[in-house]
Design a protein around this motif. Structure first.
Motif, mmCIF file in Angstrom:
data_model
loop_
_atom_site.group_PDB
_atom_site.id
_atom_site.type_symbol
_atom_site.label_atom_id
_atom_site.label_comp_id
_atom_site.label_asym_id
_atom_site.label_seq_id
_atom_site.Cartn_x
_atom_site.Cartn_y
_atom_site.Cartn_z
ATOM 1 N N LEU A 217 -3.222 -2.335 -14.381
ATOM 2 C CA LEU A 217 -4.098 -1.917 -15.481
ATOM 3 C C LEU A 217 -5.539 -1.790 -14.997
ATOM 4 C CD1 LEU A 217 -2.718 -4.052 -18.464
ATOM 5 C CD2 LEU A 217 -2.807 -1.551 -18.362
ATOM 6 N N ILE A 218 -5.980 -2.778 -14.228
ATOM 7 C CA ILE A 218 -7.339 -2.730 -13.676
ATOM 8 C C ILE A 218 -7.495 -1.535 -12.741
ATOM 9 C CG2 ILE A 218 -8.997 -3.919 -12.176
ATOM 10 C CD1 ILE A 218 -7.904 -6.569 -13.232
ATOM 11 N N MET A 219 -6.454 -1.268 -11.920
ATOM 12 C CA MET A 219 -6.505 -0.121 -11.012
ATOM 13 C C MET A 219 -6.626 1.184 -11.775
ATOM 14 S SD MET A 219 -6.607 -0.872 -7.813
ATOM 15 C CE MET A 219 -6.418 0.846 -7.330
ATOM 16 N N VAL B 76 0.836 -1.207 0.000
ATOM 17 C CA VAL B 76 0.000 0.000 0.000
ATOM 18 C C VAL B 76 0.867 1.252 0.000
ATOM 19 C CG1 VAL B 76 -1.646 1.348 1.364
ATOM 20 C CG2 VAL B 76 -1.966 -1.119 1.103
ATOM 21 N N PHE B 77 1.903 1.246 0.837
ATOM 22 C CA PHE B 77 2.805 2.394 0.903
ATOM 23 C C PHE B 77 3.481 2.650 -0.446
ATOM 24 C CE2 PHE B 77 7.244 3.818 1.421
ATOM 25 C CZ PHE B 77 7.006 5.103 1.889
ATOM 26 N N LEU B 78 3.987 1.592 -1.082
ATOM 27 C CA LEU B 78 4.692 1.744 -2.356
ATOM 28 C C LEU B 78 3.756 2.210 -3.467
ATOM 29 C CD1 LEU B 78 7.068 -1.371 -2.272
ATOM 30 C CD2 LEU B 78 7.694 1.034 -1.983
ATOM 31 N N ILE C 63 -8.608 8.576 -1.878
ATOM 32 C CA ILE C 63 -7.507 7.674 -1.519
ATOM 33 C C ILE C 63 -7.985 6.426 -0.770
ATOM 34 C CG2 ILE C 63 -6.975 8.904 0.638
ATOM 35 C CD1 ILE C 63 -4.008 8.261 0.085
ATOM 36 N N PHE C 64 -8.982 6.578 0.111
ATOM 37 C CA PHE C 64 -9.464 5.421 0.874
ATOM 38 C C PHE C 64 -10.027 4.357 -0.067
ATOM 39 C CE2 PHE C 64 -13.070 3.165 2.760
ATOM 40 C CZ PHE C 64 -12.435 2.514 3.806
ATOM 41 N N TYR C 65 -10.831 4.768 -1.039
ATOM 42 C CA TYR C 65 -11.455 3.825 -1.977
ATOM 43 C C TYR C 65 -10.407 3.202 -2.894
ATOM 44 C CZ TYR C 65 -15.465 6.507 -0.364
ATOM 45 O OH TYR C 65 -16.406 7.130 0.418
ATOM 46 N N ILE C 66 -9.436 4.013 -3.303
ATOM 47 C CA ILE C 66 -8.379 3.525 -4.207
ATOM 48 C C ILE C 66 -7.534 2.457 -3.526
ATOM 49 C CG2 ILE C 66 -6.235 4.180 -5.385
ATOM 50 C CD1 ILE C 66 -7.565 6.896 -5.981
ATOM 51 N N LEU C 67 -7.085 2.740 -2.310
ATOM 52 C CA LEU C 67 -6.202 1.794 -1.613
ATOM 53 C C LEU C 67 -6.963 0.544 -1.158
ATOM 54 C CD1 LEU C 67 -3.936 4.205 0.469
ATOM 55 C CD2 LEU C 67 -3.540 3.223 -1.798
ATOM 56 N N LEU D 245 -9.509 -0.825 -2.812
ATOM 57 C CA LEU D 245 -9.639 -1.617 -4.034
ATOM 58 C C LEU D 245 -8.317 -2.279 -4.391
ATOM 59 C CD1 LEU D 245 -11.289 -2.526 -6.509
ATOM 60 C CD2 LEU D 245 -10.601 -0.393 -7.638
ATOM 61 N N PHE D 246 -7.222 -1.575 -4.191
ATOM 62 C CA PHE D 246 -5.879 -2.110 -4.480
ATOM 63 C C PHE D 246 -5.600 -3.365 -3.645
ATOM 64 C CE2 PHE D 246 -1.346 -2.123 -3.193
ATOM 65 C CZ PHE D 246 -0.769 -2.370 -4.427
ATOM 66 N N VAL D 247 -5.882 -3.284 -2.352
ATOM 67 C CA VAL D 247 -5.656 -4.439 -1.473
ATOM 68 C C VAL D 247 -6.576 -5.590 -1.852
ATOM 69 C CG1 VAL D 247 -5.809 -5.294 0.899
ATOM 70 C CG2 VAL D 247 -4.813 -3.041 0.446
ATOM 71 N N LEU D 248 -7.849 -5.283 -2.133
ATOM 72 C CA LEU D 248 -8.827 -6.317 -2.489
ATOM 73 C C LEU D 248 -8.403 -7.059 -3.757
ATOM 74 C CD1 LEU D 248 -11.546 -7.663 -1.933
ATOM 75 C CD2 LEU D 248 -12.644 -5.862 -3.285
ATOM 76 N N LEU D 249 -7.965 -6.346 -4.764
ATOM 77 C CA LEU D 249 -7.526 -6.984 -6.012
ATOM 78 C C LEU D 249 -6.313 -7.874 -5.781
ATOM 79 C CD1 LEU D 249 -7.906 -4.141 -8.683
ATOM 80 C CD2 LEU D 249 -9.181 -6.290 -8.562
#
Length: 461
Positions: free
Chosen positions: A87-89, A20-22, A51-55, A57-61
């Motif tokens: 790409l999906i992100m 998440v940090f990177l 940012i909350f929704y983006i990160l 979704l990132f962890v979930l994927l």
């Protein structure tokens, strides 16, 4: 829970947080590259607000793609997963900022971050994977069972992408005596065959007492015990075995999702289907679409739709034949559309009609179903659900697996079914489009030659 398990989970949490940090850092770097030190606050505020929704979704994927599971991965897998997820992100953030009305999130920053995040995350994952290989070490395995069954087990372990598990002993008789004698030299005992109840009980007791891990096959008896329901009646606890079926409520939700996904995917893939139709028509004689009778839920027959990848007279003389690697019947265009699974796209219309599901056991032809049913009396259980375009066997197995191996995957899918599992399989299907091993046909003779027990494995009788 052991301290080792706690530590493993702690390490994974640290890896997720570092991921998440990177990813956050790569977006910040992208803002800097785009605007240097003069970053417009109204642009950056759009990122802050989302940012909350983006990160999340990132962890979930990453979880759905299995990025944090290392034992069955190769470096190439991490490259595929990182590219696909990023790409999906990128596409998802575009949609998210549109619907969230954060219109000032710069698209140029997104494109730059796609490059930065892919490179940074991939390098980080390679480092983590190398540490995993070095410090987790390999696990010595003792395979126990009949000669035929241990050959299959040794072949599969030896050909795994990761060399996490190494077979040291192969026990083909005097099972309990040999297991007990050499148990101190191994970490895992893999029962590759069905032993007598008494012998299994003795081995189980021994392994529990010595705190050794036990691997079991996905035989029918073992699959029955997956996802049990624990009941308490008076002073007795009872294990209720679940059936090989999906509940009516889950089946209704699955059907609604199938309709939604098939409509969306037909719209998205329609340009590819149009181009493929033209290529098939212009390069070989015969119809563009190929109809073939297959079996789906409750043993019902239906006509599956595929783009024709073979000559129109492929089975005129031979009759029904399973596809194989370098199949001479496949056309030049057919070879490419099959490797990318584009030939399967018309099956979205089968899904819309209700003959198929997006995820489920791959449908077989009646000729082969009759054959497989004679060889395995449990084969009919896969027809308790609709056939699918993709499935558990396609993602977690190999296309070259024999029908019994595929059946085990299919029955495991039915036992473990959840909507989240369907989503996970659909996402991971994207990865196997680029995995040539998954696209290979059957090479049974070649596999049998490779199943000889290597000289470095001690044979115990």
């Amino acid at each position: 829970m052991s301290q080792g398990e706690k530590f493993t989970k702690t390490k994974k949490i640290i890896i997720v947080l570092m991921d998440v940090f990177l990813y956050h850092l790569s977006i910040l770097l992208s803002f800097y590259v785009r605007y240097k030190s003069d970053i417009p606050m109204y642009n950056y505020n759009a990122y802050e607000n989302s940012i909350f929704y983006i990160l999340t979704l990132f962890v979930l994927l990453n979880l759905l793609f299995g990025v944090y599971v290392f034992y069955n991965k190769s470096i190439a897998d991490f490259l595929y997963f990182t590219i696909i997820i990023q790409l999906i992100m990128t596409i998802s953030i575009m949609a998210l900022t549109f619907f969230g009305r954060w219109f000032t999130f710069p698209r140029s920053v997104l494109l730059i971050s796609l490059i930065f995040s892919t490179i940074i995350l991939f390098l980080w994952r390679v480092i983590v994977y190398k540490f995993y290989e070095r410090f987790s070490g390999s696990k010595q395995v003792m395979v126990v069972g009949t000669e035929k069954d241990i050959k299959n087990a040794i072949f599969n372990i030896g050909n795994a992408k990761s060399k996490r598990h190494i077979v040291k002993y192969a026990v083909v008789s005097n099972y309990y005596t040999n297991v007990k004698k050499y148990l101190d030299e191994v970490d895992i005992v893999y029962l590759a065959s069905g032993l007598s109840e008494k012998e299994k009980e003795n081995i189980y007791n021994l392994l529990v007492r010595e705190k050794k891990k036990l691997f079991l096959t996905t035989s029918f008896d073992n699959l029955l015990l997956v996802n049990p329901n624990i009941m308490n009646i008076e002073d007795e606890s009872i294990i209720e075995i679940s059936n090989f079926e999906i509940s009516s409520e889950d089946d209704l939700i699955k059907r609604l999702m199938d309709i939604l996904f098939s409509i969306v995917l037909i719209m998205v893939t329609s340009p590819f289907m149009l181009i493929t139709s033209l290529l098939v028509k212009l390069t070989s004689e015969g119809p563009v679409l190929y109809k073939q009778v297959r079996i789906t839920k409750d043993g019902k027959e239906f006509n599956v739709l595929k783009f024709r990848s073979m000559s129109a007279t492929a089975e005129k003389d031979s009759g029904p034949v399973l596809a194989s690697s370098n199949d001479a019947r496949v056309t030049t265009v057919g070879k490419h559309i099959r490797s990318l699974r584009i030939d399967e796209l018309p099956q979205l219309f089968n899904v819309l009609k209700g003959d198929m599901s997006v995820v489920g056991p791959r449908p077989e032809r009646p000729f082969f179903v009759d054959q497989f049913q004679k060889e395995n009396p449990h084969y009919y259980l896969r027809h308790n659900v609709r056939a699918g375009i993709t499935g558990y066997a396609q993602v977690y197995g190999k296309y070259a697996s024999d029908f019994n191996s595929k059946l085990n995957f299919d029955l495991l899918y039915i036992k473990k079914y959840s909507l989240l599992l369907d989503v996970k399989i659909m996402l991971q299907t994207i990865k196997i489009l680029f995995d040539k091993v998954s696209s290979k046909g059957l090479d049974e003779e070649e596999q049998e030659k490779s199943k000889e027990i290597p000289n470095n494995i001690k044979y115990l009788v």
